[in-house]
Every structure is written in C-alpha cells, then in structure tokens.
Scaffold this active site. Structure first.
Site, PDB file in Angstrom:
ATOM      1  N   ASP A   1      11.831  44.315 -12.984  1.00 30.90           N
ATOM      2  CA  ASP A   1      11.090  44.943 -11.903  1.00 30.90           C
ATOM      3  C   ASP A   1       9.847  44.139 -11.575  1.00 30.90           C
ATOM      4  OD1 ASP A   1       9.545  48.160 -11.351  1.00 30.90           O
ATOM      5  OD2 ASP A   1      10.652  46.840 -10.009  1.00 30.90           O
TER       6      ASP A   1
ATOM      7  N   ASP B   1      12.402  54.852 -10.295  1.00 34.66           N
ATOM      8  CA  ASP B   1      11.344  54.940 -11.288  1.00 34.66           C
ATOM      9  C   ASP B   1      11.426  56.229 -12.060  1.00 34.66           C
ATOM     10  OD1 ASP B   1       9.065  53.540  -8.893  1.00 34.66           O
ATOM     11  OD2 ASP B   1      10.369  52.570 -10.347  1.00 34.66           O
TER      12      ASP B   1
END
Lengths: 369, 246
Positions: free
Chosen positions: A170, A290
């Site tokens: 990420d 997330d």
C-alpha cells in the site's frame, strides 16, 4: 470491526482444533500445518504473501488500464456482479455456519430466497444509492465483515505476514510515482472525476452535530478485485470467486457541493474549537479495503484473546489518528494501511508476549494499580 | 456465568465511566480524542512495565513483597507519565489559545480545561478497567464461574469488577486534581495524587491474605470516595471563584 470480533468469537468457540484448509490463492504456495517447524512456517507465509501481493499488483494495474480507457461502465457492471457473488456465497456460507451453531430452524427454500434477496438488495444499495444512507452503509459494513471473516480463516502466520506485506504494498502503490494507485488518483484528478470507489466518506462535526464523523456511501462504486479462490466446500468451480477490496486510499477530496479545496485541516481545527466552530464541508474518505484489513487484524487478534483485541483496537485507532494528521499535513492521497497495521501488529505481539502474563498475574492475585 | 452475567460484570466496572462518557464527553469531539489518547498512553505504560517485569514473572504468588515492589515501580512510572501528559497538555493548551486568538474566538475556559482533564482521567480509568478487568472477563460469558482462594465468598469476576470500578473512579478524578495542582502550583494537590495512587495500589496487597478482600475493598472505596470529595471541593472552589467566567 466490532462485528467481526463477535463473529469470530461465536464461530470459533465451538470449532475443532484444526481449521479447515482453504484452497485460496493466498495459500497456493504453501499450506501451513501446525506440525511444521517455525522456520518452515515463516518461509511458507512469506511465499504466500508474496504471491498474493503480486496478484494484487497485477490486478490493480489492469484496473488502472481499464479506467484509463474509460471502460467505467464495464467496471461498474463487473463490480456489481462481484459484490453480488460476495454477498451471496460468502454471506451464505457464514449464515450456514451460524445456523448450524445456533440450530435455527429454517428450511432450504426460505433460506435461499432470503439470501438471494439480501444479495440483490445489497447490490442495488451499494451501486444505485437511491436508498436511505443507512441501508447503503449497512451493506458496506456487511460486505466488509464477510470478507474480513474469510481472511481470518487463513492460517495464522500467513495472515500476519500478509497484513504486513499489504501494508508495505500500500505504501509503495500510493507513494511511488509508478504505483498503480497513485496513477489512478492522478487520472481521476486530471479528469476531474470522482474516483468511483467503494469508500466511506467521513464528514467532520458541524456545529452541534454529535460524534466525530458521519459516514456516507459514495455515489459511484468501483472496486478493485481480489482473486480469492474457492474454499474446499463449495463445488462451484468458479475458481475466482471474487472478493472485493477497494483501493486502500485516504484521499482528501472535495464533496461535489462545494468547490475549491476545503481541506481537512479546517475540520480538525474545528474540532479543536470544541463545537463552537464552523463546519466545513471537506470530506475524508476511507476505502472499504482499509476497514477490511483492520477487521482482519482485529479478528485475528480475537482468535487469541480479548486483551489483544482491545490493544489492537486502540492501536488501529491511534494509527488512524496519525494518518489523518499526516493527511492534514501533506494534503495528498495517502495510504491508510501502513501506519495502523504497523501499530496493530506491534501492539498485538507486544501484548501477547509481554502484557498478558503481567496482567493475568496481577489480577489473579487481585493486585492492581 | 452466561452472557448476562458477563455483561453485568463489564457494566459494573465500566458503567459510571460510560455514563460520564455519554453525557459529557461524546458531545465534544476533542474530548473523545483526549480519552482515546490517554487510554493509549496508559496502555503503552502498561506494556513498558510488563516488558520490564517480564523476566521476573511468574512471581511466587505466596509471597507478597515482590508484588509490593512491582506496585511501587509501576505507580512511580505512571505518575511520571502523568507529569509528561501534563506537559504535553500545556503545550497543546498554548497552541489552542493561540489559534483561538487568531480566529478571534474566546480562549479556553477553566471549565473546558477541567473537562479535558476529566477526559484524560476517564481514559486512564477506562483503560485500567478494560485491561485489568474486562480482559480476564472472557470466561465469565460461559456457563461457569470462578472463585479464588483469597476471596472465596464472591466470584472472582465480581471482585475484579468492583476493584476496577474503584480504581476507575480514582484515576478519573485524580487526573483532574493533578492538573489543577500542576497549573496552580499547589503542592498539596500535586502530592495528593501520587500518594493516593500508591496507597490504593498497596491496599490491594491486602487481598493476598485469606479473607483479606473484605478489608481491602472497603478501604479502596474509602480512598475512592476521598478522591471524589477532594476533587469536588476543588472544582467547587474553582467554579465559585470564577463565577463570572462560567
């Protein structure tokens, strides 16, 4: 996150010692068994995580390409389809587990009808948001919960290494100039479109409103696909029964009502003024991916003990706070995963190794401070 | 003993804190942030302490003096952290005041400051309750219960919740007293808090003896009530002297 914990607690309290081995792409490189030595487990987990990250990168690049060629319609159709699959199959599996556990008397046909309706309404709620916001949010939460629960069924080492690997990925994907997510964000900004993504929009406090955020579903939906192979039970050889994850981004985008960049800095300052302040309409969006990974972290912590759950919960919230502060500082799209996952993993291991012994010793002897 | 009992124990320990939270703190997001950060701080302090003490555990549970040392070190560390918390809060307060001046809004009132202190204390108290009581409460949701030797009349979980409640109260209000003491340079208040904390910790040592908890817990509650009264007196004094600014 709380719901995932409950789900894990309920379903794991009665399960047998050896978890069912799932043939997913995440374990394609290595299936962990408890009899392997530590080093083998570590190597296997690393291999799994590597494969997973590679697949995710490839798929993300594919999606960027599609977005570039403006195949948004195709994307939307595809995502509708895959969210339907998620709700239907994964939701069905979990519902079956629950029914078995609580011995709910329900027959096949009713169950199927209910499940199908649930999934169909879910797809509509998420994509054609003409429904009440609460329904959309509810379905987003449900989807996140289902995916997170399935991730927790992976073997333990794989899960932890996977989380760390994804956090690193990420970080790379959003901050590196060649990263796919950054490309996506820049494309969307340059075309001045809203990124069609499955996100939560957190609005800061406006005057006397209660709470520190309200969630709103996003109008257009877009999801990054994650290949999650089928589990051993299901006989449908769909092979790539997709589980959805969105771009794990936090972006600081303006809501369509107000022009100009009202930054989230204003919102944090507002909260400082303790409710007397002005409300700004800047919105902070957090991707569903997330939430899914935070839930995976917490769910995995729940499989050990509740103390780790509390510690990880606090750690994730702290990480989120830090990320929001950084967002206010840098004013560009930031990866939401790394900080929180780093804190979460760190606190989990610290709690498990150090804290638990200490606290149990103290409280069993009723010695507290 | 079933989910109902488990929830009951949890509420026993955390009920007043929850009530405070919902009525006072949830209205203002900054206070929520304060609660979260002070909870985190307490957790970190606990982790550091356990890291320090890990090589010495498991302690011989018959002797009580290792626990005394444990408590003294822990309390000292946490009081040190309270001072640190105060310093950070001071800097934050300056920043907030400067900001308020910039946007020509009023500065922080004394009530606001006390609310922040309360939120900080609540975070500490809630963290204590969560980590010392709730985390060992998991078996209570099952079908049985557990009794310890030292305190064989009431279930372990109930004792644990009661003690957690007392400590949560002590933590919550001693933070207010401490902040007030530091801001006014009042030596009595400044010393009051660590002393109370230490005494409360030591009192739990009484629980080592059989039947000790029937002495220890009432004393703990006397200390908690003392803290409450002192805090109330102090707050009342502060409010009446600043009556115009309310």
């Amino acid at each position: 996150m709380f719901l995932v914990v409950i789900l894990v607690a309920v379903l794991n309290s009665g399960s047998s010692s050896s978890p069912p081995t799932i043939n997913t792409i995440a374990t394609i490189a290595y299936s962990e068994t408890t009899s392997d030595s530590t080093w083998d487990k570590l190597k296997g987990a690393l291999l799994n995580a590597l494969v997973f990250v590679v697949v995710v990168t490839a798929v993300t690049f594919l999606l960027v390409l599609l977005f570039y060629f403006r195949c948004t319609h195709f994307l939307k159709l595809y995502m509708g389809f895959s969210s339907f699959i998620v709700l239907l199959f994964l939701g069905g599996e979990i519902a079956l587990f629950l029914i078995r556990k609580f011995s709910v008397p329900i027959d096949c046909f009713t169950f199927l009808v209910l499940l199908f309706n649930f999934a169909a309404v879910g797809v509509f709620a998420v994509f054609l948001s003409k429904m009440a916001i609460i329904v959309t949010q509810g379905y987003l939460v449900a989807i996140g919960m289902l995916v997170a629960y399935w991730f927790t069924l992976l073997p333990e080492w794989t899960t932890w290494v996977l989380l760390v690997a994804l956090a690193l990925y990420d970080l790379a994907a959003v901050l590196l100039p060649v990263g796919p997510l950054r490309l996506l964000v820049e494309l969307a900004i340059s075309r001045d479109e809203d990124i069609p993504a499955l996100v939560y929009e957190a609005r800061p406090v406006i005057n006397h409103d209660q709470g520190s955020g309200e969630y709103e579903g996003q109008r257009r939906a877009w999801r990054r696909r994650r290949e999650l192979g089928n589990d051993s039970e299901s006989d449908h050889n769909i092979g790539t029964s997709d589980a959805e994850v969105t771009a794990p981004l936090i972006q600081n985008r303006v809501s369509s009502v107000v022009d100009g960049q009202e930054s989230s800095v204003a919102s944090t300052d507002n909260s400082f003024l303790e409710g007397i302040g002005l409300g700004s309409s800047g919105a902070i969006k957090l991707g569903l991916g997330d939430f899914i990974f935070y839930s995976v972290l917490v769910g995995r912590a729940a499989m050990y003990d509740f103390m780790t759950v509390y510690a990880c919960y606090l750690a994730i919230i702290a990480g989120l706070g830090v990320t929001l502060m950084l967002l206010a500082l840098y004013q560009q799209a930031l990866p939401a995963l790394p900080v929180s996952i780093a804190f979460g993993v760190l606190f989990y291991f610290l709690t498990r190794l150090l804290l638990e012994e200490f606290v149990v010793q103290c409280s069993l002897n009723l010695v507290m401070f | 003993m079933t989910v109902a009992a488990g929830i009951g124990y949890a509420l026993l320990a955390l009920g007043p804190s929850l009530a405070l939270f919902v009525t006072v703190i949830s209205k203002k997001p900054f206070l929520i942030l304060t609660v979260l950060s002070s909870t985190l701080l307490w957790l970190v302090s606990l982790i550091v302490l356990s890291g320090f003490w890990r090589p010495f555990l498991p302690l011989n549970s018959a002797a009580s003096w290792p626990f005394a040392v444990l408590i003294i070190t822990s309390v000292a560390f946490q009081e040190g952290l309270r001072l640190l918390f105060w310093k950070v809060y001071k800097r934050l307060e300056d920043m907030l005041d400067a900001f308020a001046d910039r946007v020509s809004k009023p500065r922080l009132y004394p009530t606001d400051k006390m609310l922040i202190a309360l939120a900080g204390g609540l975070g500490h108290g809630a963290a204590h309750a969560v980590f010392f009581c709730l985390s060992v409460l998991t078996p209570a949701f099952g079908p049985a219960t557990f009794f310890t030797d030292q305190c064989s009349q009431i279930p372990f979980f109930l004792v644990s919740s009661i003690i957690a409640l007392a400590f949560a109260t002590i933590h919550t209000f001693s933070m207010v007293i401490a902040f007030n003491g530091y801001s006014e340079g009042n030596k009595v208040d400044q010393l009051f808090v660590p002393v109370v904390h230490l005494v409360a910790g030591m009192v739990t040592l009484i629980n080592f003896t059989t039947g000790g908890c029937s002495i220890g817990i009432p004393i703990l509650y006397i200390i908690a009530i003392l803290t409450l009264l002192h805090c109330g007196k102090m707050v009342w004094g502060k409010l009446t002297e600043n009556q115009i600014r309310l």
